[in-house]
Design a protein around this motif. Structure first.
Motif, short mmCIF file in Angstrom:
data_model
loop_
_atom_site.label_atom_id
_atom_site.label_comp_id
_atom_site.label_asym_id
_atom_site.label_seq_id
_atom_site.Cartn_x
_atom_site.Cartn_y
_atom_site.Cartn_z
N SER A 46 0.87 -1.18 0.00
CA SER A 46 0.00 0.00 0.00
C SER A 46 0.90 1.23 0.00
N ASP A 47 0.31 2.40 0.11
CA ASP A 47 1.11 3.62 0.16
C ASP A 47 2.01 3.66 1.39
N LYS A 48 1.62 2.95 2.43
CA LYS A 48 2.36 2.99 3.69
C LYS A 48 3.21 1.75 3.93
N LEU A 49 2.70 0.58 3.60
CA LEU A 49 3.33 -0.69 3.98
C LEU A 49 4.06 -1.32 2.80
N PHE A 50 5.25 -1.86 3.04
CA PHE A 50 5.96 -2.59 1.99
C PHE A 50 6.69 -3.80 2.58
N LEU A 51 6.88 -4.81 1.73
CA LEU A 51 7.65 -6.00 2.06
C LEU A 51 9.06 -5.82 1.52
N ARG A 52 10.01 -6.51 2.13
CA ARG A 52 11.40 -6.33 1.71
C ARG A 52 12.20 -7.61 1.83
N PHE A 53 13.20 -7.74 0.94
CA PHE A 53 14.16 -8.84 0.98
C PHE A 53 15.52 -8.26 0.65
N ALA A 54 16.54 -8.59 1.44
CA ALA A 54 17.83 -7.94 1.28
C ALA A 54 18.97 -8.92 1.52
N MET A 55 20.11 -8.61 0.91
CA MET A 55 21.37 -9.29 1.19
C MET A 55 22.36 -8.26 1.72
N LYS A 56 22.89 -8.51 2.90
CA LYS A 56 23.93 -7.64 3.47
C LYS A 56 25.28 -8.28 3.23
N THR A 57 26.25 -7.46 2.83
CA THR A 57 27.58 -7.96 2.55
C THR A 57 28.62 -7.02 3.15
N HIS A 58 29.86 -7.51 3.20
CA HIS A 58 31.03 -6.67 3.44
C HIS A 58 31.84 -6.70 2.14
N ILE A 59 31.59 -5.68 1.31
CA ILE A 59 32.12 -5.61 -0.06
C ILE A 59 31.63 -6.84 -0.83
N ALA A 60 32.49 -7.82 -1.11
CA ALA A 60 32.08 -8.98 -1.90
C ALA A 60 31.83 -10.22 -1.04
N VAL A 61 31.85 -10.09 0.28
CA VAL A 61 31.67 -11.24 1.18
C VAL A 61 30.28 -11.15 1.81
N ALA A 62 29.44 -12.15 1.55
CA ALA A 62 28.06 -12.13 2.06
C ALA A 62 28.05 -12.27 3.58
N ASP A 63 27.21 -11.49 4.23
CA ASP A 63 27.03 -11.55 5.68
C ASP A 63 25.77 -12.33 6.03
N PHE A 64 24.62 -11.92 5.50
CA PHE A 64 23.38 -12.66 5.73
C PHE A 64 22.31 -12.19 4.77
N LEU A 65 21.27 -13.01 4.61
CA LEU A 65 20.04 -12.67 3.91
C LEU A 65 18.98 -12.33 4.96
N GLU A 66 18.11 -11.39 4.64
CA GLU A 66 17.05 -11.04 5.57
C GLU A 66 15.75 -10.75 4.82
N CYS A 67 14.64 -10.99 5.47
CA CYS A 67 13.34 -10.59 4.94
C CYS A 67 12.59 -9.86 6.05
N GLY A 68 11.69 -8.96 5.63
CA GLY A 68 11.00 -8.19 6.64
C GLY A 68 9.95 -7.28 6.04
N VAL A 69 9.59 -6.27 6.80
CA VAL A 69 8.55 -5.31 6.39
C VAL A 69 9.05 -3.90 6.67
N GLY A 70 8.37 -2.92 6.06
CA GLY A 70 8.70 -1.52 6.30
C GLY A 70 7.46 -0.66 6.26
N TYR A 71 7.60 0.55 6.77
CA TYR A 71 6.46 1.47 6.85
C TYR A 71 6.92 2.87 6.46
N ASN A 72 6.14 3.51 5.58
CA ASN A 72 6.40 4.90 5.17
C ASN A 72 5.57 5.85 6.03
N PHE A 73 6.17 6.95 6.45
CA PHE A 73 5.40 7.95 7.19
C PHE A 73 6.04 9.33 7.05
#
Length: 358
Positions: free
Chosen positions: A331-358
């Motif tokens: 919706s205009d406020k709510l979004f789903l998210r999927f991300a990969m965090k790295t240290h340059i080219a070395v993967a740290d972890f995958l994460e999924c979650g939600v976010g809110y716009n305000f």
């Protein structure tokens, strides 16, 4: 007889309807020939022959019914499936993948320059196994994230037939969900044939009203699991919370900055292992600030971020971190998210979650 004035000509040009039409659908077969990159010395253990990949894609040509489609010059969107000979039947076997993609036109000439990018689910037939496949230190799981990028040139052969040549990168990684995870990077030259079909349609070419160039605030939370060396260890929980300020730039993109709070339950064990110091209650916490840039495709956004730790007791992977993230607006406020965090080219972890716009 009254002659035409300049204003008459201008009105005629404004009312002129574009006559060029385009096929709405297409199917493409692509062959990739390349090699696994030896980005780490340990990966050389599994590199033997060249790689061959067979890719089948189905796409839809956007017609400009949404503002972002016109802003990105009417890209193609679709799904691709891959089957790959990884050049080492014993330690790697076959690789497979399926992913959604967007193909962005860079120019509109007789030889079209385009950029295709996508990511989805990858599968490696023979991952690391301590007893039966100990040489494969590149990947520790069958199922992985797959990232695909292809810079290609396309030439029209006939009314509904095109051919292309390109340079591609295909990346397999499980984001340290299961060790080992050095990752597999495959660079290839490729060639393809496209057949387009369907009733031809004319691109919508309305005046685009830009989004307001204003700042917005976003808060996100996420959760993931990861392992640390050695292989076959336990899973550690990771959670994140971020607060971002973002500013829109027309219909295409946004940019901004923010703060990140990470709770990584593996860090206390890593800190104890890598130093003589004893662990404390703050070892698993990291705080950082980051700058980010987002490419916006309607409800879907893909962002890249680079940040630095303001607080981190663990120093083993440096002070710089990165994020590749996809967001889908519910919706205009709510979004789903999927991300990969790295240290340059070395993967740290995958994460999924939600976010809110305000």
């Amino acid at each position: 007889m009254k002659g035409f004035t300049q204003s008459d000509i201008d009105i005629s040009q404004k009312n002129e309807v574009p006559t060029k039409s385009y096929f709405p659908f297409g199917i493409k077969a692509t062959f990739h020939h390349g090699a696994i990159s030896s980005h780490r010395a340990e990966v050389n253990e599994i590199i033997e022959g060249h790689t061959q990949a067979y890719e089948l894609s189905f796409y839809k040509t956007t017609m400009g019914n949404k503002k972002w489609q016109q802003s990105y010059n009417y890209p193609k969107t679709g799904f691709s499936a891959l089957a790959m000979n990884l050049g080492n039947k014993k330690e790697l076997g076959m690789g497979f993948g399926i992913f959604p993609f967007i193909e962005l036109p860079i120019n509109q000439r007789k030889i079209n320059w385009r950029f295709k990018i996508g990511y989805g689910l990858g599968y490696i037939e023979k991952p690391f196994d301590r007893k039966t496949n100990y040489k494969n230190v590149a990947i520790g799981s069958n199922f992985n994230a797959l990232i695909y990028a292809n810079l290609l040139w396309e030439i029209k052969l006939a009314k509904a037939l095109n051919t292309s040549m390109g340079l591609s990168l295909i990346h397999f990684s499980n984001g340290s969900f299961e060790r080992p995870n050095l990752g597999i990077n495959i660079f290839s030259l490729n060639t393809g044939v496209t057949y387009s079909f369907g009733e031809k349609k004319v691109h919508v070419n309305n005046k685009i009203e830009e989004r307001p160039h204003k700042w917005s605030k976003k808060i996100t939370i996420g959760i993931g699991l990861k392992e640390i060396p050695p292989a076959d260890g336990k899973k550690y929980v990771v959670s994140t919370c971020s607060f971002n300020f973002m500013k829109t730039r027309a219909e295409k993109s946004s940019f901004g900055f923010g703060t990140d709070l990470f709770y990584n339950s593996s860090l206390s064990d890593l800190n104890t292992r890598d130093s003589a110091s004893t662990s404390n209650s703050f070892d698993n916490i990291r705080v950082g600030i980051a700058g980010m840039y987002s490419f916006d495709f309607g409800k879907v956004s893909v962002s890249v971020a680079m940040g630095g730790y303001l607080f981190s007791n663990y120093k083993g992977n440096g002070l710089i971190y990165n994020r590749l993230e996809t967001r889908y607006s519910v919706s205009d406020k709510l979004f789903l998210r999927f991300a990969m965090k790295t240290h340059i080219a070395v993967a740290d972890f995958l994460e999924c979650g939600v976010g809110y716009n305000f």
